[in-house]
Write an enzyme that holds these catalytic residues in place. Structure first.
Site, PDB file in Angstrom:
ATOM      1  CG  HIS A  94       3.409   4.736   9.260  1.00 34.57           C
ATOM      2  ND1 HIS A  94       2.789   3.729   8.540  1.00 34.57           N
ATOM      3  CD2 HIS A  94       3.741   5.679   8.342  1.00 34.57           C
ATOM      4  CE1 HIS A  94       2.745   4.053   7.256  1.00 34.57           C
ATOM      5  NE2 HIS A  94       3.323   5.240   7.108  1.00 34.57           N
ATOM      6  CG  HIS A 102       7.215   7.804   5.602  1.00 38.56           C
ATOM      7  ND1 HIS A 102       7.111   7.289   4.337  1.00 38.56           N
ATOM      8  CD2 HIS A 102       5.986   7.643   6.166  1.00 38.56           C
ATOM      9  CE1 HIS A 102       5.875   6.846   4.133  1.00 38.56           C
ATOM     10  NE2 HIS A 102       5.174   7.053   5.231  1.00 38.56           N
ATOM     11  NE  ARG A 150      -1.188   2.365   2.992  1.00 43.36           N
ATOM     12  CZ  ARG A 150      -0.637   3.444   3.524  1.00 43.36           C
ATOM     13  NH1 ARG A 150      -0.560   4.578   2.827  1.00 43.36           N
ATOM     14  NH2 ARG A 150      -0.128   3.423   4.736  1.00 43.36           N
ATOM     15  CG  ASP A 151       3.282   4.328   3.007  1.00 38.64           C
ATOM     16  OD1 ASP A 151       3.824   5.019   2.135  1.00 38.64           O
ATOM     17  OD2 ASP A 151       3.109   4.729   4.169  1.00 38.64           O
ATOM     18  CG  ASN A 174       6.583   3.404   5.314  1.00 38.05           C
ATOM     19  OD1 ASN A 174       6.063   3.607   4.225  1.00 38.05           O
ATOM     20  ND2 ASN A 174       6.005   3.696   6.448  1.00 38.05           N
ATOM     21  CB  CYS A 195       2.048  10.339   1.535  1.00 41.47           C
ATOM     22  SG  CYS A 195       0.347  10.920   1.429  1.00 41.47           S
TER      23      CYS A 195
HETATM   24  P1  HMG Z   1     -13.477  13.845  -2.773  1.00 36.55           P
HETATM   25  O1  HMG Z   1     -13.162  14.347  -4.144  1.00 36.55           O
HETATM   26  O2  HMG Z   1     -13.790  14.825  -1.714  1.00 36.55           O
HETATM   27  O3  HMG Z   1     -14.613  12.718  -2.793  1.00 36.55           O
HETATM   28  O4  HMG Z   1     -12.258  12.933  -2.330  1.00 36.55           O
HETATM   29  P2  HMG Z   1     -16.072  12.719  -3.305  1.00 36.55           P
HETATM   30  O5  HMG Z   1     -16.883  11.981  -2.311  1.00 36.55           O
HETATM   31  O6  HMG Z   1     -16.525  14.097  -3.715  1.00 36.55           O
HETATM   32  O7  HMG Z   1     -15.978  11.808  -4.621  1.00 36.55           O
HETATM   33  C1  HMG Z   1     -15.225  12.191  -5.750  1.00 36.55           C
HETATM   34  C2  HMG Z   1     -15.125  11.000  -6.704  1.00 36.55           C
HETATM   35  O8  HMG Z   1     -14.379   9.958  -6.093  1.00 36.55           O
HETATM   36  C3  HMG Z   1     -16.488  10.384  -7.049  1.00 36.55           C
HETATM   37  O9  HMG Z   1     -16.371   9.828  -8.337  1.00 36.55           O
HETATM   38  C4  HMG Z   1     -16.613   9.262  -6.069  1.00 36.55           C
HETATM   39  O10 HMG Z   1     -17.460   8.228  -6.498  1.00 36.55           O
HETATM   40  C5  HMG Z   1     -15.172   8.776  -5.984  1.00 36.55           C
HETATM   41  P3  HMG Z   1     -16.967  10.591  -9.641  1.00 36.55           P
HETATM   42  O11 HMG Z   1     -18.437  10.792  -9.362  1.00 36.55           O
HETATM   43  O12 HMG Z   1     -16.225  11.907  -9.719  1.00 36.55           O
HETATM   44  O13 HMG Z   1     -16.644   9.667 -10.773  1.00 36.55           O
HETATM   45  N1  HMG Z   1     -14.888   8.133  -4.707  1.00 36.55           N
HETATM   46  C6  HMG Z   1     -14.375   6.907  -4.582  1.00 36.55           C
HETATM   47  N2  HMG Z   1     -13.992   5.990  -5.490  1.00 36.55           N
HETATM   48  C7  HMG Z   1     -13.526   4.814  -5.017  1.00 36.55           C
HETATM   49  N3  HMG Z   1     -13.366   4.547  -3.700  1.00 36.55           N
HETATM   50  C8  HMG Z   1     -13.714   5.449  -2.776  1.00 36.55           C
HETATM   51  C9  HMG Z   1     -14.243   6.679  -3.214  1.00 36.55           C
HETATM   52  N4  HMG Z   1     -14.675   7.780  -2.549  1.00 36.55           N
HETATM   53  C10 HMG Z   1     -15.064   8.661  -3.476  1.00 36.55           C
HETATM   54  N5  HMG Z   1     -13.542   5.163  -1.484  1.00 36.55           N
HETATM   55  C11 HMG Z   1     -11.473  11.046  -1.048  1.00 36.55           C
HETATM   56  C12 HMG Z   1     -12.224  12.373  -1.031  1.00 36.55           C
HETATM   57  C13 HMG Z   1     -11.251  10.671   0.385  1.00 36.55           C
HETATM   58  C14 HMG Z   1     -12.345  10.018  -1.746  1.00 36.55           C
HETATM   59  C15 HMG Z   1     -10.151  11.203  -1.841  1.00 36.55           C
HETATM   60  O14 HMG Z   1      -9.481  12.361  -1.406  1.00 36.55           O
HETATM   61  C16 HMG Z   1      -9.242  10.006  -1.654  1.00 36.55           C
HETATM   62  O15 HMG Z   1      -9.543   8.902  -2.108  1.00 36.55           O
HETATM   63  N6  HMG Z   1      -8.100  10.209  -0.997  1.00 36.55           N
HETATM   64  C17 HMG Z   1      -7.161   9.131  -0.729  1.00 36.55           C
HETATM   65  C18 HMG Z   1      -5.820   9.708  -0.458  1.00 36.55           C
HETATM   66  C19 HMG Z   1      -4.822   8.613  -0.183  1.00 36.55           C
HETATM   67  O16 HMG Z   1      -5.041   7.446  -0.443  1.00 36.55           O
HETATM   68  N7  HMG Z   1      -3.664   9.025   0.357  1.00 36.55           N
HETATM   69  C20 HMG Z   1      -2.588   8.126   0.681  1.00 36.55           C
HETATM   70  C21 HMG Z   1      -2.859   7.286   1.892  1.00 36.55           C
HETATM   71  S1  HMG Z   1      -2.610   8.132   3.433  1.00 36.55           S
HETATM   72  C22 HMG Z   1      -0.918   8.010   3.711  1.00 36.55           C
HETATM   73  O17 HMG Z   1      -0.171   7.610   2.858  1.00 36.55           O
HETATM   74  C23 HMG Z   1      -0.389   8.319   5.094  1.00 36.55           C
HETATM   75  C24 HMG Z   1      -0.093   7.055   5.895  1.00 36.55           C
HETATM   76  O18 HMG Z   1       0.835   6.202   5.236  1.00 36.55           O
HETATM   77  C25 HMG Z   1       0.491   7.439   7.282  1.00 36.55           C
HETATM   78  C26 HMG Z   1       1.684   8.393   7.191  1.00 36.55           C
HETATM   79  O19 HMG Z   1       2.685   8.078   6.516  1.00 36.55           O
HETATM   80  O20 HMG Z   1       1.557   9.456   7.783  1.00 36.55           O
HETATM   81  C27 HMG Z   1      -1.372   6.229   6.148  1.00 36.55           C
HETATM   82 MG    MG Z   2       2.995   6.418   5.246  1.00 37.31          MG
END
Ligand code: HMG
Ligand code: MG
Length: 298
Positions: free
Chosen positions: A204, A206, A11-12, A246, A237
């Site tokens: 966690h 990095h 994932r990450d 990480n 990210c």
């Molecule tokens: P948004 O644009 O506000 O969402 O995004 P929305 O509800 O307005 O929907 C927009 C579009 O996305 C729509 O599609 C939805 O259907 C679709 P459209 O009508 O335009 O075709 N949609 C989805 N599709 C599939 N699965 C879903 C989903 N939700 C909406 N679950 C949202 C908000 C949260 C969806 C978006 O910003 C997002 O997906 N963000 C993910 C970001 C991400 O994955 N970041 C990396 C992980 S976090 C990280 O790495 C940190 C961590 O490792 C810890 C650390 O290191 O600190 C964990």
């Molecule tokens: Mg991370």
């Protein structure tokens, strides 16, 4: 008591790679990690494919790895109810919700403030727990935010407590940018541990500034025994520009085994997997303990 590793490479590790891997390679990666003895492997993220196209195929991946190694735990990231429903349909037994100690990062990452993200997660957590699906909580930016600078411990404590109260069984403390040092981790844990016990926490870290193993050692000495890591040190990210991977799982395993933990994990198999996935991504293989293990075997 043993220490626990949560492998976040699939994932990450892959979410920030330019090259998108196909589902079969991701499944092979997860199965090789399980074969090396890892028991908890984050299998992907049910996020918007527009936000993170690298995480496409999460349903097929989860379905396939659950069949290959049903003894393993495969948490998946879920940002909202839509993601939860898809994860549940794919058979998820554990999900992770993710927010941050910084409003700017949360906004960039999931288009919500911290408070909005918590309100979004509450029904997700309730639905998961009702269906016997465990929920882990991530708090990003525990030491530093790419948009707001260094983080105060109180900002982290408030979010951790809210997530625990909402039903998360563990909080993963994310040093998203890798700018935290032992000093930051010690100060944070000194204030956090009286409120959230160490067995509810994971680190966690990095490794952008080469501090991850030192930070893990500090957390370990203060009683935290669960750590996230990524095979070959892959990761980053998309919403934390400049942050690198990480801590490498190979380096973490080497450290933990010196304490007598995680002896069931085969470091040679891990190093071979780390070298293979690095080659697949056209990256040099740089995990130090992995390179040393392979050199000692040849
Ligand atoms: P948004 O644009 O506000 O969402 O995004 P929305 O509800 O307005 O929907 C927009 C579009 O996305 C729509 O599609 C939805 O259907 C679709 P459209 O009508 O335009 O075709 N949609 C989805 N599709 C599939 N699965 C879903 C989903 N939700 C909406 N679950 C949202 C908000 C949260 C969806 C978006 O910003 C997002 O997906 N963000 C993910 C970001 C991400 O994955 N970041 C990396 C992980 S976090 C990280 O790495 C940190 C961590 O490792 C810890 C650390 O290191 O600190 C964990
Ligand atoms: Mg991370």
């Amino acid at each position: 008591m043993d220490a626990a590793i949560i492998e976040v490479g699939p994932r990450d590790g892959l979410q920030n790679e330019k090259q998108q891997l196909n589902t079969q390679i991701k499944v092979n990666l997860i199965n090789r990690l399980a074969d090396a003895g890892l028991l908890k492997i984050e299998a992907g993220a049910f996020v918007s494919p527009k936000a993170v196209p690298q995480m496409k195929g999460a349903t097929e991946i989860l379905e396939q790895v659950l069949l290959s190694n049903p003894q393993c735990h495969y948490p998946v990231l879920v940002p909202n109810m839509k993601g939860f429903e898809a994860a549940q349909a794919a058979g998820a037994r554990e999900i992770a919700v993710f927010t941050a100690a910084s409003n700017s990062f949360t906004k960039a990452n999931i288009n919500a403030t911290i408070d909005e993200s918590i309100e979004r997660f509450k029904p997700v957590i309730q639905a998961a727990l009702k269906n016997n699906i465990k929920v882990r909580g991530y708090v990003s930016c525990i030491a530093h935010c790419p948009y707001e600078g260094f983080t105060q411990p109180q900002q982290v404590i408030d979010v951790c407590k809210t997530l625990v109260d909402a039903g998360c069984y563990q909080i993963s403390l994310g040093d998203t940018t890798g700018r935290g040092t032992s000093k930051h981790i010690k100060l944070l844990l000194q204030e956090l541990l009286p409120i959230i016990p160490a067995d509810l926490l994971a680190g966690h870290f990095h490794d952008t500034y080469g501090q991850a193993i030192a930070n893990i050692s500090t957390a370990l000495e203060m009683g935290v025994c669960s750590f996230d890591s990524s095979i070959a040190g892959l990761g980053g990210c998309p919403y934390a520009p400049g942050a690198s991977g990480n801590v490498a799982t190979e380096d973490l395993v080497y450290l933990l085994q010196s304490y007598g933990y995680c002896n069931e994990i085969n470091l040679t198999k891990l190093a071979e997997t780390g070298r293979w996935i690095s080659e697949t991504l056209n990256r040099p293989y740089t995990a130090k303990a992995g390179l040393a293990t392979l050199a000692a075997c040849s």
